[in-house]
Design an enzyme around this catalytic site. Structure first.
Site, short mmCIF file in Angstrom:
data_model
loop_
_atom_site.label_atom_id
_atom_site.label_comp_id
_atom_site.label_asym_id
_atom_site.label_seq_id
_atom_site.Cartn_x
_atom_site.Cartn_y
_atom_site.Cartn_z
N LYS A 42 0.11 4.15 2.45
CA LYS A 42 -0.25 3.30 3.57
C LYS A 42 -1.12 4.04 4.60
O LYS A 42 -1.92 3.43 5.30
CB LYS A 42 1.01 2.78 4.27
CG LYS A 42 2.02 2.08 3.37
CD LYS A 42 1.65 0.65 3.08
CE LYS A 42 2.76 -0.22 2.57
NZ LYS A 42 3.35 0.07 1.27
C1 PLP Z 1 3.73 -0.62 0.13
C2 PLP Z 1 4.10 0.20 -1.07
C3 PLP Z 1 3.89 -0.27 -2.39
C4 PLP Z 1 3.34 -1.66 -2.68
O1 PLP Z 1 2.00 -1.80 -2.30
P1 PLP Z 1 1.32 -3.25 -2.14
O2 PLP Z 1 -0.02 -3.01 -1.58
O3 PLP Z 1 2.23 -4.02 -1.21
O4 PLP Z 1 1.28 -3.89 -3.49
C5 PLP Z 1 4.16 0.57 -3.44
N1 PLP Z 1 4.68 1.81 -3.23
C6 PLP Z 1 4.93 2.28 -1.99
C7 PLP Z 1 5.53 3.64 -1.84
C8 PLP Z 1 4.66 1.51 -0.86
O5 PLP Z 1 4.91 1.98 0.37
#
Ligand code: PLP
Length: 468
Positions: free
Chosen positions: A112
């Site tokens: 993120k």
């Molecule tokens: C948010 C997240 C995901 C999922 O990603 P999306 O973009 O919502 O599909 C997968 N793994 C981790 C560690 C995350 O924080």
């Protein structure tokens, strides 16, 4: 570059407008009115660029006139300068076929950060041009909250109110949010579940007595700028593996369909992607949608990969729109039905268009642990539960040409999910030095009942009004 809503009736906006808006006013999601396209020669010329420069080149067509190339490069240099690895998103090799793209070298240890570090700078840049103030209100099951708080802490003209379910995020996740003591950061622990917190946030976005006074903004992946920033690492990885002269496949641990949709965007821009594998845990709405056409929400079952414990995948609407030949009236109708019944049936055209690039796979708890053990025993790599789900899907993939490398996206640092990793492989991953004193830092957060009026009163008493 203009952006249009997937539901067709919200006004078209430029990049600055969509960044500050988040959701479109008709309830839809913004997408570029056309995909920018790079020629084979243009893609070949990107090989070997430092990450911040590659990011500027990939993003400039989406940003358009909202930022000059020089200014965008300054922002990408600043955002990615905070990553602990010089390559920003380093690529590792498991074996002759399988690769690992590490996306967790940012400040809060999950992918993120790649998008949110830039988004924080974009908010500051665009707000400095106007007499305006943003109030970010979000709900988090862990990773988005810490990444968003880190990205906007201490910045002018932005407040952030982040709701998390009390006692239901890991200690590392909570402390990454609550030990940020900046004046513009408000952490709220809600007595309730993530879904309760999310429902209150959605209600606030539609509450005219709040939105009339405050500029309420979103930082989850409905915000286009987040997806745009994630397109870059698909190019970075593919270029290292021989693109544009060789095709590459990606396996992506998926929740809200944001990360994997960025891969779709890379393919639309001309990057030769053989396949995008959508990997889910047992909360498998996307696997069912892509394999049978049935997008219908069940109830969420908690797993060791909590950031994928999701039953409504907001960004899937963007794929449905493109796969339906951009028929906004159809999407408005499908989403209305889904909101009322929790059931959406893909049209044949949508299924066929999606099948041209996507396959899907689902991993249960045993398969997830088996993937973590294989990575550790065969190659010495310690991977987190989310990454393990995608690695399972990558290794199980059928029918890929023999010369196509498969890249698994590693979305979280294993230490962020230390308990789950320890129970899978018997070894506890250490927190990296940059967050090493997390457990000594002071925490600050407010506990509130799971009632909308209590949260609304807390936010409106502390947020800064739009033109204040
Ligand atoms: C948010 C997240 C995901 C999922 O990603 P999306 O973009 O919502 O599909 C997968 N793994 C981790 C560690 C995350 O924080």
């Amino acid at each position: 570059m203009k952006y249009v809503s997937t539901r067709g009736t919200a006004p078209a906006l430029d990049f600055e407008g969509v960044t500050l808006a988040g959701l479109a006013s008709d309830g839809g999601l913004y997408v570029p009115e056309a995909w920018p396209r790079f020629s084979t020669e243009e893609i070949a010329a990107l090989a070997g660029l430092p990450y911040a420069q590659l990011a500027q080149k990939i993003m400039q067509p989406f940003v358009g006139d909202s930022l000059t190339p020089e200014r965008l490069l300054e922002l990408t240099t600043k955002a990615y300068g905070r990553f602990a690895h010089a390559a920003v998103t380093p690529l590792k090799q498991f074996d002759e076929r399988q690769w690992l793209l590490e996306l967790f070298h940012g400040p809060t240890l999950a992918f993120k950060d790649v998008a949110l570090q830039l988004l924080g700078l974009l908010f500051e840049e665009f707000l400095s041009r106007r007499d305006d103030h943003l109030t970010i209100v979000g709900a988090t099951s862990g990773d988005t909250g810490s990444a968003a708080i880190d990205a906007v802490a201490g910045r002018a003209k932005v407040d952030i109110f982040m709701l998390h379910p009390d006692g239901r995020v890991s200690d590392v996740q909570r402390r990454q949010m609550t030990t940020v003591l900046s004046d513009n950061v408000y952490n709220i622990a809600i007595d309730g579940s993530f879904d309760d917190a999310q429902a209150m946030v959605k209600r606030m976005f539609n509450d005219a007595s709040v939105t009339g006074q405050f500029g309420i903004a979103a930082v989850n992946s409905i915000n286009w700028a987040r997806l745009m920033a994630q397109v870059v690492y698909y190019f970075a990885a593919a270029l290292q593996l021989g693109a544009p002269h060789r095709k590459v496949a990606f396996s992506v641990p998926t929740g809200n369909f944001g990360d994997v949709f960025a891969g779709y965007v890379a393919a639309q821009m001309g990057l030769p992607i053989e396949r995008l594998i959508v990997a889910t845990n047992i909360n498998d709405i996307l696997h069912r949608a892509l394999s049978t056409g049935d997008y219908s929400a069940g109830t969420v079952t908690p797993t060791a990969a909590p950031s994928m414990d999701i039953q409504v995948s907001s960004n899937f609407e963007r794929l449905l729109f493109d796969a339906a030949g951009r028929d906004a009236a159809l999407i408005a109708q499908q989403m209305k039905t889904f909101d009322a019944t929790k059931v959406l049936q893909l049209t044949n055209a949508q299924r066929e268009a999606a099948a041209g690039l996507f396959t899907s796979a689902r991993a249960d708890a045993d398969q997830m642990v088996a993937a973590q053990r294989w990575a550790f025993e065969a190659t010495g790599e310690v991977i987190d539960p989310h990454t393990a789900i995608a690695l399972h899907a990558a290794r199980a993939a059928q029918g890929l040409p023999a010369d196509v490398p498969v890249v698994t996206l590693a979305t979280a640092h294993p230490a962020k999910f230390g308990d789950a990793v320890e129970s899978a492989i018997g070894l506890r991953p250490e927190l990296p030095a940059r967050v090493g004193d997390l457990f000594e830092r002071e925490e600050r957060f407010e506990r509130l009942p799971g009632e909308y009026d209590a949260v609304k009163a807390y936010v409106t008493a502390r947020a800064t009004p739009r033109h204040g």
